[in-house]
Design a protein around this motif. Sequence first.
Motif, mmCIF file in Angstrom:
data_model
loop_
_atom_site.group_PDB
_atom_site.id
_atom_site.type_symbol
_atom_site.label_atom_id
_atom_site.label_comp_id
_atom_site.label_asym_id
_atom_site.label_seq_id
_atom_site.Cartn_x
_atom_site.Cartn_y
_atom_site.Cartn_z
ATOM 1 N N ILE A 15 3.828 -6.004 8.262
ATOM 2 C CA ILE A 15 4.466 -4.906 7.521
ATOM 3 C C ILE A 15 4.067 -4.959 6.051
ATOM 4 N N PHE A 16 3.986 -6.155 5.483
ATOM 5 C CA PHE A 16 3.520 -6.301 4.100
ATOM 6 C C PHE A 16 2.087 -5.789 3.953
ATOM 7 N N GLY A 17 1.222 -6.130 4.894
ATOM 8 C CA GLY A 17 -0.153 -5.627 4.860
ATOM 9 C C GLY A 17 -0.214 -4.120 4.996
ATOM 10 N N LYS A 37 -1.176 0.993 2.379
ATOM 11 C CA LYS A 37 -0.707 2.337 2.019
ATOM 12 C C LYS A 37 -0.666 2.509 0.506
ATOM 13 N N ARG A 38 -0.242 1.479 -0.184
ATOM 14 C CA ARG A 38 -0.159 1.526 -1.655
ATOM 15 C C ARG A 38 -1.522 1.754 -2.290
ATOM 16 N N TYR A 39 -2.556 1.119 -1.765
ATOM 17 C CA TYR A 39 -3.901 1.238 -2.320
ATOM 18 C C TYR A 39 -4.756 2.277 -1.590
ATOM 19 N N SER A 40 -4.132 3.116 -0.773
ATOM 20 C CA SER A 40 -4.809 4.208 -0.047
ATOM 21 C C SER A 40 -5.975 3.699 0.804
ATOM 22 N N PHE A 41 -5.750 2.596 1.470
ATOM 23 C CA PHE A 41 -6.755 2.029 2.374
ATOM 24 C C PHE A 41 -6.348 2.398 3.796
ATOM 25 N N GLY A 66 -6.956 0.163 6.830
ATOM 26 C CA GLY A 66 -5.975 -0.916 6.906
ATOM 27 C C GLY A 66 -4.643 -0.439 7.451
ATOM 28 N N VAL A 67 -4.247 0.785 7.051
ATOM 29 C CA VAL A 67 -2.988 1.337 7.547
ATOM 30 C C VAL A 67 -3.037 1.477 9.063
ATOM 31 N N TYR A 68 -4.111 2.073 9.571
ATOM 32 C CA TYR A 68 -4.230 2.246 11.022
ATOM 33 C C TYR A 68 -4.326 0.902 11.735
ATOM 34 N N SER A 69 -5.065 -0.019 11.146
ATOM 35 C CA SER A 69 -5.220 -1.330 11.767
ATOM 36 C C SER A 69 -3.885 -2.066 11.839
ATOM 37 N N PHE A 70 -3.139 -2.064 10.736
ATOM 38 C CA PHE A 70 -1.851 -2.750 10.727
ATOM 39 C C PHE A 70 -0.838 -2.049 11.629
ATOM 40 N N ILE A 127 -14.632 -2.512 9.636
ATOM 41 C CA ILE A 127 -15.453 -1.360 9.240
ATOM 42 C C ILE A 127 -14.899 -0.743 7.960
ATOM 43 N N GLY A 128 -13.596 -0.623 7.857
ATOM 44 C CA GLY A 128 -12.985 -0.077 6.643
ATOM 45 C C GLY A 128 -13.242 -0.944 5.428
#
Length: 101
Positions: free
Chosen positions: A18-20, A25-29, A32-36, A93-94
């Motif tokens: 959840i932290f990741g 989300k905070r850094y618009s990555f 990473g959002v989808y992966s987490f 990949i991201g």
Amino acid sequence: MIKTLYLLMDLTFVGLLIFGLLQSKRYSFFAGVYSFLILIFLKLYSFVAPYSIKPIIENISEPPFGSSTSEFVAFLNLIPKTLNLIAFSILIIGLFQRLKK
């Protein structure tokens, strides 16, 4: 004692996921959002699966696709592993795309 330790480790891992997710989300990555999100879903699935899959396997009269029961169980075990591989592939990949920018 051991089960409590495993539960504590699982909950800590979910907290880190959840932290990741929040950091991505905070850094618009978005990779990473989808992966987490996929990894959180898989961890929650691992909590629920033993209680939902066991009755299905015990009450199955004939497994689908003309396979044996053991092949069906192996197929059910492949699904989370494949989703785990997809989640890490999206993350890698991201990260490579982000490093190229």
